[in-house]
Write an enzyme that holds these catalytic residues in place. Sequence first.
Site, PDB file in Angstrom:
ATOM      1  N   GLY A   1     -81.544 -91.416  45.723  1.00 14.26           N
ATOM      2  CA  GLY A   1     -83.162 -91.488  45.712  1.00 14.26           C
ATOM      3  C   GLY A   1     -83.356 -91.721  44.250  1.00 14.26           C
ATOM      4  O   GLY A   1     -84.642 -91.979  43.728  1.00 14.26           O
TER       5      GLY A   1
ATOM      6  N   ALA B   1     -81.945 -87.440  45.996  1.00 14.40           N
ATOM      7  CA  ALA B   1     -82.584 -86.385  46.781  1.00 14.40           C
ATOM      8  C   ALA B   1     -81.647 -85.210  46.939  1.00 14.40           C
ATOM      9  O   ALA B   1     -80.148 -85.332  46.715  1.00 14.40           O
ATOM     10  CB  ALA B   1     -82.885 -87.100  48.145  1.00 14.40           C
TER      11      ALA B   1
ATOM     12  N   GLU C   1     -83.687 -95.018  43.737  1.00 12.32           N
ATOM     13  CA  GLU C   1     -85.018 -95.564  44.552  1.00 12.32           C
ATOM     14  C   GLU C   1     -86.280 -95.518  43.641  1.00 12.32           C
ATOM     15  O   GLU C   1     -87.170 -96.149  43.729  1.00 12.32           O
ATOM     16  CB  GLU C   1     -84.996 -95.059  45.836  1.00 12.32           C
ATOM     17  CG  GLU C   1     -83.863 -95.358  46.790  1.00 12.32           C
ATOM     18  CD  GLU C   1     -83.628 -94.710  47.955  1.00 12.32           C
ATOM     19  OE1 GLU C   1     -83.291 -93.492  48.007  1.00 12.32           O
ATOM     20  OE2 GLU C   1     -83.749 -95.387  49.116  1.00 12.32           O
TER      21      GLU C   1
ATOM     22  N   GLU D   1     -75.488 -93.148  49.685  1.00 13.22           N
ATOM     23  CA  GLU D   1     -76.149 -92.454  50.957  1.00 13.22           C
ATOM     24  C   GLU D   1     -75.128 -92.613  52.054  1.00 13.22           C
ATOM     25  O   GLU D   1     -74.877 -91.520  52.787  1.00 13.22           O
ATOM     26  CB  GLU D   1     -77.306 -93.126  51.345  1.00 13.22           C
ATOM     27  CG  GLU D   1     -78.481 -92.501  50.536  1.00 13.22           C
ATOM     28  CD  GLU D   1     -78.900 -93.344  49.324  1.00 13.22           C
ATOM     29  OE1 GLU D   1     -78.155 -94.042  48.905  1.00 13.22           O
ATOM     30  OE2 GLU D   1     -79.884 -93.427  48.799  1.00 13.22           O
TER      31      GLU D   1
END
Length: 262
Positions: A110, A65, A113, A133
Amino acid sequence: MELKNIILEKEGKIALVTINRPKALNALNSETLTELDYVIDEIEKDDEVLAVVLTGAGKSFVAGADISEMKDKNVIEGRKFGILGNKVFRRLENLEKPVIAALNGFTLGGGNELALSADIRLASTKAKFGQPEVSLGITPGFGGTQRLSRVIGVGAAKELIFTGKIINADEAYRLGLVNKVVEPEALLEEAKTLANTIANNAPIAVKLSKVAINKGLQTDIDTALSFESEVFGATFSTEDQKEGMNTFLNDKKYLTGNFKNK
Ligand code: DAK
């Protein structure tokens, strides 16, 4: 919608989706997530598209992200960002067309993911994987705590998430995170070949197989098997089942490539 960060191309029965923000290693900001949501709409609507290949431009699949967008978010904004990402990833996971992730480089946070929301993952020898993260003071927020353990098992998922370590493609293959590792130059062709192989099978049967697998994983085995019987039964209402079986019996071959999606 004008797409700035994603390229959507059609090649026969395949949609090729390329995350294209190479300057930021394809990090997912709100704009890119919104575009991905739109691209899923387009693919969903397009009856000619029977399989999807998802990849990244440049040296990264998706490096996570977007940290620069996230860093100043307050609770409300963080929540909104999380809801958007989760919605888009879930839509991709439940898209009734198989999605093959061609992981060409950094597949982090992300990005990992996003890859986990695809059905099948192929990796280039240059790909790197991880959920870093906790090194940033956050937990995985786009499904990593849930999907990673379902794919590679609880122990391996906890090790990756708790340490935040980055692993290479061979290690990802050993863990079962990716189905296959190929040379970088071969990755996209390999993914497209796989997508075409799938697209040439009976589309309704492929779709229902995906639905049965995904739904079955969310429930107990008896409910799951009962659902499997329902979808199996439903295939007997299709022309493709009749034609597929007749072709095999009469011509001693499969109808591969000639199914009508009816
Ligand atoms: N976000 C923003 N920009 C990024 C980025 C990222 N994740 N990753 C790389 N970039 C940018 C770099 O800042 C740099 O920008 P400039 O300095 O050129 O402007 C450019 O991409 C090139 O990166 P590098 O210069 O660092 O390239 P290197 O080859 O040296 O290193 C690297 C590549 C991938 C090892 C390194 O860039 C790196 O460590 N990147 C960060 C990887 C990372 O930690 N990813 C996880 C992000 S956290 C949530 C939902 C989801 C999430 C969180 C919350 N909610 C529910 C709210 C998910 C979180 C994450 O994914």
